[in-house]
Design a protein around this motif. Sequence first.
Motif, PDB file in Angstrom:
ATOM      1  N   PHE A   1       0.670  -1.059  -0.057  1.00 30.53           N
ATOM      2  CA  PHE A   1      -0.119   0.031   0.009  1.00 30.53           C
ATOM      3  C   PHE A   1       0.950   1.195  -0.085  1.00 30.53           C
ATOM      4  O   PHE A   1       0.298   2.451   0.184  1.00 30.53           O
ATOM      5  N   LEU A   2       2.306   0.953   0.090  1.00 29.78           N
ATOM      6  CA  LEU A   2       3.146   2.351   0.126  1.00 29.78           C
ATOM      7  C   LEU A   2       2.977   3.291  -1.271  1.00 29.78           C
ATOM      8  O   LEU A   2       3.066   2.646  -2.424  1.00 29.78           O
ATOM      9  N   PRO A   3       2.405   4.356  -1.110  1.00 32.68           N
ATOM     10  CA  PRO A   3       2.209   5.453  -2.369  1.00 32.68           C
ATOM     11  C   PRO A   3       3.840   5.410  -2.752  1.00 32.68           C
ATOM     12  O   PRO A   3       4.803   5.719  -2.210  1.00 32.68           O
ATOM     13  N   VAL A   4       4.094   5.346  -4.150  1.00 36.56           N
ATOM     14  CA  VAL A   4       5.340   5.233  -4.863  1.00 36.56           C
ATOM     15  C   VAL A   4       5.383   5.913  -6.064  1.00 36.56           C
ATOM     16  O   VAL A   4       4.099   5.828  -6.785  1.00 36.56           O
ATOM     17  N   PRO A   5       6.132   6.929  -6.739  1.00 30.93           N
ATOM     18  CA  PRO A   5       6.251   7.169  -8.065  1.00 30.93           C
ATOM     19  C   PRO A   5       6.228   6.280  -8.950  1.00 30.93           C
ATOM     20  O   PRO A   5       6.594   5.072  -8.879  1.00 30.93           O
ATOM     21  N   GLY A   6       5.423   6.457 -10.249  1.00 32.88           N
ATOM     22  CA  GLY A   6       5.660   5.408 -11.260  1.00 32.88           C
ATOM     23  C   GLY A   6       4.523   4.465 -11.585  1.00 32.88           C
ATOM     24  O   GLY A   6       4.628   3.642 -12.361  1.00 32.88           O
ATOM     25  N   THR A   7       3.528   4.587 -10.748  1.00 36.70           N
ATOM     26  CA  THR A   7       2.548   3.785 -10.784  1.00 36.70           C
ATOM     27  C   THR A   7       1.206   4.313 -11.512  1.00 36.70           C
ATOM     28  O   THR A   7       0.199   3.652 -11.724  1.00 36.70           O
ATOM     29  N   GLY A   8       1.081   5.586 -11.727  1.00 41.90           N
ATOM     30  CA  GLY A   8       0.012   6.373 -12.087  1.00 41.90           C
ATOM     31  C   GLY A   8      -1.198   6.382 -11.258  1.00 41.90           C
ATOM     32  O   GLY A   8      -2.076   6.816 -11.927  1.00 41.90           O
ATOM     33  N   GLY A   9      -1.032   6.218 -10.060  1.00 46.96           N
ATOM     34  CA  GLY A   9      -2.178   6.291  -9.304  1.00 46.96           C
ATOM     35  C   GLY A   9      -1.787   6.270  -7.737  1.00 46.96           C
ATOM     36  O   GLY A   9      -0.683   6.215  -7.348  1.00 46.96           O
ATOM     37  N   LEU A  10      -2.701   6.102  -6.775  1.00 49.60           N
ATOM     38  CA  LEU A  10      -2.375   5.883  -5.531  1.00 49.60           C
ATOM     39  C   LEU A  10      -3.349   4.596  -4.936  1.00 49.60           C
ATOM     40  O   LEU A  10      -4.582   4.313  -5.603  1.00 49.60           O
ATOM     41  N   PRO A  11      -2.848   3.914  -3.968  1.00 48.62           N
ATOM     42  CA  PRO A  11      -3.517   2.772  -3.428  1.00 48.62           C
ATOM     43  C   PRO A  11      -4.913   3.458  -2.664  1.00 48.62           C
ATOM     44  O   PRO A  11      -4.797   4.670  -2.225  1.00 48.62           O
ATOM     45  N   THR A  12      -5.752   2.779  -2.354  1.00 47.36           N
ATOM     46  CA  THR A  12      -7.077   2.943  -1.440  1.00 47.36           C
ATOM     47  C   THR A  12      -7.134   1.889  -0.388  1.00 47.36           C
ATOM     48  O   THR A  12      -6.358   1.033  -0.420  1.00 47.36           O
ATOM     49  N   ALA A  13      -8.061   2.348   0.472  1.00 42.99           N
ATOM     50  CA  ALA A  13      -8.334   1.638   1.505  1.00 42.99           C
ATOM     51  C   ALA A  13      -8.676   0.060   1.172  1.00 42.99           C
ATOM     52  O   ALA A  13      -8.808  -0.924   1.843  1.00 42.99           O
ATOM     53  N   ALA A  14      -9.298   0.196   0.021  1.00 45.10           N
ATOM     54  CA  ALA A  14      -9.923  -1.301  -0.759  1.00 45.10           C
ATOM     55  C   ALA A  14      -8.898  -2.077  -1.377  1.00 45.10           C
ATOM     56  O   ALA A  14      -9.311  -3.027  -1.632  1.00 45.10           O
ATOM     57  N   GLY A  15      -7.810  -1.550  -1.524  1.00 43.93           N
ATOM     58  CA  GLY A  15      -6.894  -2.322  -2.601  1.00 43.93           C
ATOM     59  C   GLY A  15      -5.644  -1.425  -2.545  1.00 43.93           C
ATOM     60  O   GLY A  15      -5.417  -0.438  -2.659  1.00 43.93           O
ATOM     61  N   CYS A  16      -4.526  -2.186  -3.052  1.00 47.27           N
ATOM     62  CA  CYS A  16      -3.115  -1.704  -3.151  1.00 47.27           C
ATOM     63  C   CYS A  16      -2.664  -1.351  -4.391  1.00 47.27           C
ATOM     64  O   CYS A  16      -1.480  -0.953  -4.800  1.00 47.27           O
ATOM     65  N   ASP A  17      -3.711  -1.436  -5.462  1.00 41.12           N
ATOM     66  CA  ASP A  17      -3.157  -1.101  -6.786  1.00 41.12           C
ATOM     67  C   ASP A  17      -2.768   0.566  -6.781  1.00 41.12           C
ATOM     68  O   ASP A  17      -3.730   1.277  -6.266  1.00 41.12           O
ATOM     69  N   GLY A  18      -1.818   0.793  -7.476  1.00 39.74           N
ATOM     70  CA  GLY A  18      -1.318   2.172  -7.435  1.00 39.74           C
ATOM     71  C   GLY A  18      -0.489   2.370  -6.135  1.00 39.74           C
ATOM     72  O   GLY A  18       0.285   3.323  -6.185  1.00 39.74           O
ATOM     73  N   GLY A  19      -0.098   1.156  -5.440  1.00 40.27           N
ATOM     74  CA  GLY A  19       0.895   1.525  -4.487  1.00 40.27           C
ATOM     75  C   GLY A  19       2.191   0.532  -4.913  1.00 40.27           C
ATOM     76  O   GLY A  19       2.425   0.171  -6.160  1.00 40.27           O
ATOM     77  N   PHE A  20       3.122   0.207  -4.198  1.00 40.09           N
ATOM     78  CA  PHE A  20       4.461  -0.407  -4.311  1.00 40.09           C
ATOM     79  C   PHE A  20       4.086  -1.695  -5.092  1.00 40.09           C
ATOM     80  O   PHE A  20       4.757  -2.220  -5.711  1.00 40.09           O
ATOM     81  N   HIS A  21       3.013  -2.366  -4.644  1.00 40.36           N
ATOM     82  CA  HIS A  21       2.699  -3.558  -5.307  1.00 40.36           C
ATOM     83  C   HIS A  21       2.460  -3.504  -6.816  1.00 40.36           C
ATOM     84  O   HIS A  21       2.663  -4.497  -7.649  1.00 40.36           O
ATOM     85  N   SER A  22       2.066  -2.409  -7.106  1.00 36.07           N
ATOM     86  CA  SER A  22       1.909  -2.067  -8.673  1.00 36.07           C
ATOM     87  C   SER A  22       3.216  -2.034  -9.537  1.00 36.07           C
ATOM     88  O   SER A  22       3.294  -2.084 -10.570  1.00 36.07           O
ATOM     89  N   LEU A  23       4.324  -1.855  -8.681  1.00 35.12           N
ATOM     90  CA  LEU A  23       5.701  -1.934  -9.177  1.00 35.12           C
ATOM     91  C   LEU A  23       6.453  -3.139  -9.252  1.00 35.12           C
ATOM     92  O   LEU A  23       7.026  -3.730 -10.133  1.00 35.12           O
ATOM     93  N   ALA A  24       6.192  -3.928  -8.032  1.00 38.31           N
ATOM     94  CA  ALA A  24       6.869  -4.979  -7.709  1.00 38.31           C
ATOM     95  C   ALA A  24       6.074  -6.357  -7.458  1.00 38.31           C
ATOM     96  O   ALA A  24       7.010  -7.181  -7.217  1.00 38.31           O
TER      97      ALA A  24
END
Length: 418
Positions: free
Chosen positions: A262-285
């Motif tokens: 859920f960590l917000p990081v650059p390069g994902t094109g979005g931000l995670p939400t309480a309902a899911g980690c898409d947009g967070g570090f998960h979306s990079l790694a």
Amino acid sequence: MDETRGTAPGRPTAPAAARATPRTASPSTARAINDRLALQLLQNEGPLTAGELKTGTGLSRPTVADLVERLQAAGLIAVVGESGARRRGPNARLYGIVADRAHLAAVDLRTDSATIAVADLLGRVQAETAVPVGPDTDPAQAAANGVAALEKLLGAAGAARPHAVAVGAPGLVDPATGRFRGTEGVPAWHAALVTALGALPAAPVLLENEVNLAAIAEQRDGSARGRDTFVLLWLGHGTGAAVVLDGRLRRGASGGTGEIGFLPVPGTGGLPTAAGCDGGFHSLAGSAAVCELAAEYGIEAGDPGGSDPGAPPAEALVRAAVHAGEAGAAFLDALAARIALGVAAVCAVLDPGCVVLGGETGRAGGDALAERVADHLARMSPLHTEVRAGTVGGRAVLRGAVLAAMDAAQDDLFGPAG
């Protein structure tokens, strides 16, 4: 599971425990401390003579004689041989822990299976099996199958029951209750099996997040051995982290320490939400992102280098990239740059001094990936941080569960450590 009930890696060695013995302890407390000190020494160094116990513990000869007699009467140690380097006699007897005094059960829960192992009191696995669980299997039936498999393993090991059971599972575990915190995304049969295991006679169940157990295994047996402060970064289907500070596994107020996906990081094109980690570090790694990145660099799992055809896609791709020449090197560097974003954030907050890359991707990348992550990290952070590849392998969660169950059983039989 609260901080006092949970497994704390990095227990003190026997000499450290000896220095910590309070001078004003009551006779019964002093005996308990001395007994645990001797048992810890026997566990760490194997069978010892009474003279070696005296040297290792710093206790007097009469005190060692008393504790040896006391531990033998309790069935915790026994004479296991004689030291050939000494003359025959009482001092030449070798004493060892009675490993079959208790048996332990360890369970690694995955989406479609449960791997179950039975070990002795020293954590040596005696029997193991995998129980497949289909997507349409009734949770109650899956739980019954798991318990039946455990009972069969116990029978093969000559044990009537486990003295302690440790279960590693994905998802949050509430530190206050030791139970799953929320069941969203957790297979229903996981909770059913944990409940069924808890109904076994006199067998406390320790439920722990799988990444935390992997960290215990890396700290006891792997690349974090000897460190009392480090972070394990789990890189697999999802991402996660386990935090060990000053020898204690940290879980946080709600069990969410290490939810780095859920960590917000650059390069994902979005931000995670309480309902899911898409947009967070998960979306990079996470594994899906790793597969997409590999496709950009033309990496295929069939590249030379002995990639495992049965491995998860991301693992197979990373393993192939290690052997794929310049194209593989470019991909690994790009992946390392992504991973370093998460590592840099962890280091800025915790300054652990050491980060271990675990999970399928971390294991497949090995030193080649770890070294690249370290290079990128050094350009982003002023804090000196070692980046190491995990070495325990794909059985890290199960091994951590064995160690957690061993600690619980030893605390019960030997008295609490430290």
